[in-house]
Design an enzyme around this catalytic site. Structure first.
Site, PDB file in Angstrom:
ATOM      1  N   VAL A 162      62.411   8.477 -29.376  1.00 34.30           N
ATOM      2  CA  VAL A 162      63.292   9.477 -28.759  1.00 34.30           C
ATOM      3  C   VAL A 162      62.554  10.807 -28.643  1.00 34.30           C
ATOM      4  O   VAL A 162      62.989  11.835 -29.150  1.00 34.30           O
ATOM      5  CB  VAL A 162      64.644   9.614 -29.506  1.00 34.30           C
ATOM      6  CG1 VAL A 162      65.502   8.400 -29.242  1.00 34.30           C
ATOM      7  CG2 VAL A 162      64.447   9.805 -31.011  1.00 34.30           C
ATOM      8  N   GLY A 163      61.422  10.774 -27.953  1.00 34.06           N
ATOM      9  CA  GLY A 163      60.622  11.972 -27.723  1.00 34.06           C
ATOM     10  C   GLY A 163      61.015  12.638 -26.413  1.00 34.06           C
ATOM     11  O   GLY A 163      62.191  12.657 -26.032  1.00 34.06           O
ATOM     12  N   LYS A 172      42.329   8.078 -13.955  1.00 37.07           N
ATOM     13  CA  LYS A 172      43.032   8.584 -15.133  1.00 37.07           C
ATOM     14  C   LYS A 172      41.930   9.107 -16.049  1.00 37.07           C
ATOM     15  O   LYS A 172      40.797   8.638 -15.957  1.00 37.07           O
ATOM     16  CB  LYS A 172      43.790   7.434 -15.821  1.00 37.07           C
ATOM     17  CG  LYS A 172      44.640   7.841 -16.991  1.00 37.07           C
ATOM     18  CD  LYS A 172      46.006   8.340 -16.573  1.00 37.07           C
ATOM     19  CE  LYS A 172      46.876   8.649 -17.768  1.00 37.07           C
ATOM     20  NZ  LYS A 172      48.227   9.058 -17.345  1.00 37.07           N
TER      21      LYS A 172
HETATM   22  P1  NAD Z   1      56.507  11.712 -26.771  1.00 35.10           P
HETATM   23  O1  NAD Z   1      55.257  11.757 -27.590  1.00 35.10           O
HETATM   24  O2  NAD Z   1      57.232  12.989 -26.469  1.00 35.10           O
HETATM   25  O3  NAD Z   1      57.579  10.743 -27.471  1.00 35.10           O
HETATM   26  C1  NAD Z   1      57.248   9.506 -28.026  1.00 35.10           C
HETATM   27  C2  NAD Z   1      58.162   9.317 -29.229  1.00 35.10           C
HETATM   28  O4  NAD Z   1      57.952   8.003 -29.726  1.00 35.10           O
HETATM   29  C3  NAD Z   1      57.872  10.295 -30.362  1.00 35.10           C
HETATM   30  O5  NAD Z   1      59.099  10.842 -30.819  1.00 35.10           O
HETATM   31  C4  NAD Z   1      57.185   9.423 -31.422  1.00 35.10           C
HETATM   32  O6  NAD Z   1      57.472   9.862 -32.734  1.00 35.10           O
HETATM   33  C5  NAD Z   1      57.820   8.086 -31.152  1.00 35.10           C
HETATM   34  N1  NAD Z   1      57.039   6.911 -31.556  1.00 35.10           N
HETATM   35  C6  NAD Z   1      55.706   6.717 -31.522  1.00 35.10           C
HETATM   36  N2  NAD Z   1      55.399   5.473 -31.943  1.00 35.10           N
HETATM   37  C7  NAD Z   1      56.574   4.860 -32.220  1.00 35.10           C
HETATM   38  C8  NAD Z   1      56.922   3.576 -32.671  1.00 35.10           C
HETATM   39  N3  NAD Z   1      55.987   2.652 -32.929  1.00 35.10           N
HETATM   40  N4  NAD Z   1      58.227   3.288 -32.855  1.00 35.10           N
HETATM   41  C9  NAD Z   1      59.183   4.209 -32.603  1.00 35.10           C
HETATM   42  N5  NAD Z   1      58.914   5.457 -32.178  1.00 35.10           N
HETATM   43  C10 NAD Z   1      57.624   5.775 -31.987  1.00 35.10           C
HETATM   44  O7  NAD Z   1      56.118  10.934 -25.437  1.00 35.10           O
HETATM   45  P2  NAD Z   1      56.965  10.851 -24.092  1.00 35.10           P
HETATM   46  O8  NAD Z   1      56.494  11.889 -23.132  1.00 35.10           O
HETATM   47  O9  NAD Z   1      58.417  10.759 -24.435  1.00 35.10           O
HETATM   48  O10 NAD Z   1      56.451   9.464 -23.514  1.00 35.10           O
HETATM   49  C11 NAD Z   1      56.910   8.237 -24.068  1.00 35.10           C
HETATM   50  C12 NAD Z   1      56.179   7.089 -23.369  1.00 35.10           C
HETATM   51  O11 NAD Z   1      56.421   7.152 -21.970  1.00 35.10           O
HETATM   52  C13 NAD Z   1      54.652   7.112 -23.527  1.00 35.10           C
HETATM   53  O12 NAD Z   1      54.189   5.781 -23.556  1.00 35.10           O
HETATM   54  C14 NAD Z   1      54.184   7.776 -22.236  1.00 35.10           C
HETATM   55  O13 NAD Z   1      52.850   7.424 -21.889  1.00 35.10           O
HETATM   56  C15 NAD Z   1      55.188   7.223 -21.254  1.00 35.10           C
HETATM   57  N6  NAD Z   1      55.378   8.039 -20.062  1.00 35.10           N
HETATM   58  C16 NAD Z   1      55.716   9.344 -20.184  1.00 35.10           C
HETATM   59  C17 NAD Z   1      55.885  10.108 -19.037  1.00 35.10           C
HETATM   60  C18 NAD Z   1      56.278  11.555 -19.095  1.00 35.10           C
HETATM   61  O14 NAD Z   1      56.569  12.133 -18.039  1.00 35.10           O
HETATM   62  N7  NAD Z   1      56.321  12.176 -20.276  1.00 35.10           N
HETATM   63  C19 NAD Z   1      55.704   9.519 -17.767  1.00 35.10           C
HETATM   64  C20 NAD Z   1      55.384   8.162 -17.693  1.00 35.10           C
HETATM   65  C21 NAD Z   1      55.206   7.440 -18.850  1.00 35.10           C
END
Ligand code: NAD
Length: 308
Positions: free
Chosen positions: A139-140, A36
């Site tokens: 909710v990202g 990574k």
């Molecule tokens: P993203 O940045 O699009 O969304 C994350 C959301 O969480 C954002 O809206 C942010 O404002 C919110 N946030 C941050 N800290 C917070 C908190 N303490 N409380 C509430 N909300 C909070 O990220 P994503 O792509 O949706 O990924 C979310 C998680 O899933 C991350 O940990 C990421 O590593 C993991 N993940 C993502 C993927 C992928 O394909 N995108 C794959 C595996 C794991």
């Protein structure tokens, strides 16, 4: 790509993340793992500075001659992968316009949805989500589509995001409730789904959880491995993060390395639910936590892979 207080924090994070990638790949039956990358930056760069960083990073990835393949994660997206691709062919997740498979987040959400169904089925004896209550933290890119799938399946949702407006708008659209971000982990619900950041399940937070199941997208949800035991002691069924959130790597590897079609990808995503079933069965049979059971299965798969 992230800002860390100390360089050592970035190193610690990348080691944890690379270990989690290995486990995630093993559980998704993908013959990759072990690496990574973290770009530890003083602030998230934009414009030309960002482009130059991605080009330098592309040169670094290329110097590894294909032994390391990079992809998007926190604070990076398909347009960044397009820039890296100017210097290296070892990159997944370019934009579709540039020959890639685009964002993996929607398929991560599909995988988490299958994971939640499997966990609910195990905990309650039926995987029907109609009327089940689910609290989604964040909710990202993943949490938004996940919430939509859950709402469509009849689940009653409580949503939170540090971006209040984002949570409120989605809640209004889905006829859900929005709560402040610092309250979501304590909401009474059937399923708590961490989809924001890591480390949310720890010795401080676990005593105040009021859920029966935890299944979400966030990487490295446990503060430390012992937190899996703490959850088990509280009777909370924890779906190990690296099993549940494998949809992203499945998306990238299936489309771009194995050249599979939509039906094959969908089948692999459904497999996340089956793998979780295996984890839950082992945890019960051996009277160990689900985290320990998943780690055992990973170790077995890696040891077989190491012999072949
Ligand atoms: P993203 O940045 O699009 O969304 C994350 C959301 O969480 C954002 O809206 C942010 O404002 C919110 N946030 C941050 N800290 C917070 C908190 N303490 N409380 C509430 N909300 C909070 O990220 P994503 O792509 O949706 O990924 C979310 C998680 O899933 C991350 O940990 C990421 O590593 C993991 N993940 C993502 C993927 C992928 O394909 N995108 C794959 C595996 C794991």
């Amino acid at each position: 790509m992230k800002t860390y207080a100390q360089p050592a924090d970035g190193l610690r994070d990348v080691l944890r993340l690379s270990s989690a990638m290995t486990s995630k790949m093993a559980m998704a039956s993908v013959p990759l793992g072990g690496g990574k990358a973290v770009l530890a930056v003083p602030e998230i760069p934009q414009g030309q500075a960002r482009r130059e960083l991605m080009l330098r990073y592309g040169d670094l990835v290329e110097s590894l001659h294909g032994t390391y393949v990079t992809a998007c994660d926190m604070n990076t997206g398909p347009p960044d992968m397009d820039v890296i691709a100017e210097r290296s062919s070892s990159v997944l997740g370019r934009t579709e316009a540039n020959g890639g498979s685009g964002t993996s987040a929607p398929n991560t959400a599909v995988g988490v949805f299958h994971g939640i169904r499997a966990a609910v089925g195990h905990a309650f004896g039926s995987d029907d989500l109609d009327g089940r209550t689910v609290a989604v933290q964040g909710v990202g890119a993943v949490g938004d589509p996940l919430s939509r799938y859950l709402a469509e399946a009849g689940a009653r949702l409580t949503l939170a995001d540090v971006d209040d407006v984002r949570a409120k708008e989605l809640a209004e659209e889905l006829e859900a409730e929005a709560v402040p971000a610092d309250r979501i982990a304590e909401v009474e619900c059937d399923v708590f789904s961490p989809c924001a950041t890591g480390g949310v399940l720890n010795a401080d937070t676990i005593p105040s959880l009021r859920c029966r199941v935890i299944a979400g997208a966030a990487n490295n949800q446990l503060g430390e491995p012992a937190d899996a035991e703490r959850l088990a002691e509280r009777g909370i069924l924890y779906a190990p993060d690296y099993v549940v959130n494998a949809g992203g790597v499945i998306h990238l590897v299936s489309y771009e390395m194995l050249h599979e079609n939509d039906a094959q990808v969908a089948e692999r995503l459904r497999g996340i639910g089956d793998t979780l079933g295996e984890v839950f069965a082992r945890a019960e049979a051996e009277e160990i936590s689900t985290g320990a059971a998943a780690d055992e299965i990973v170790a077995e798969r890696l040891s077989v892979a190491g012999r072949t």
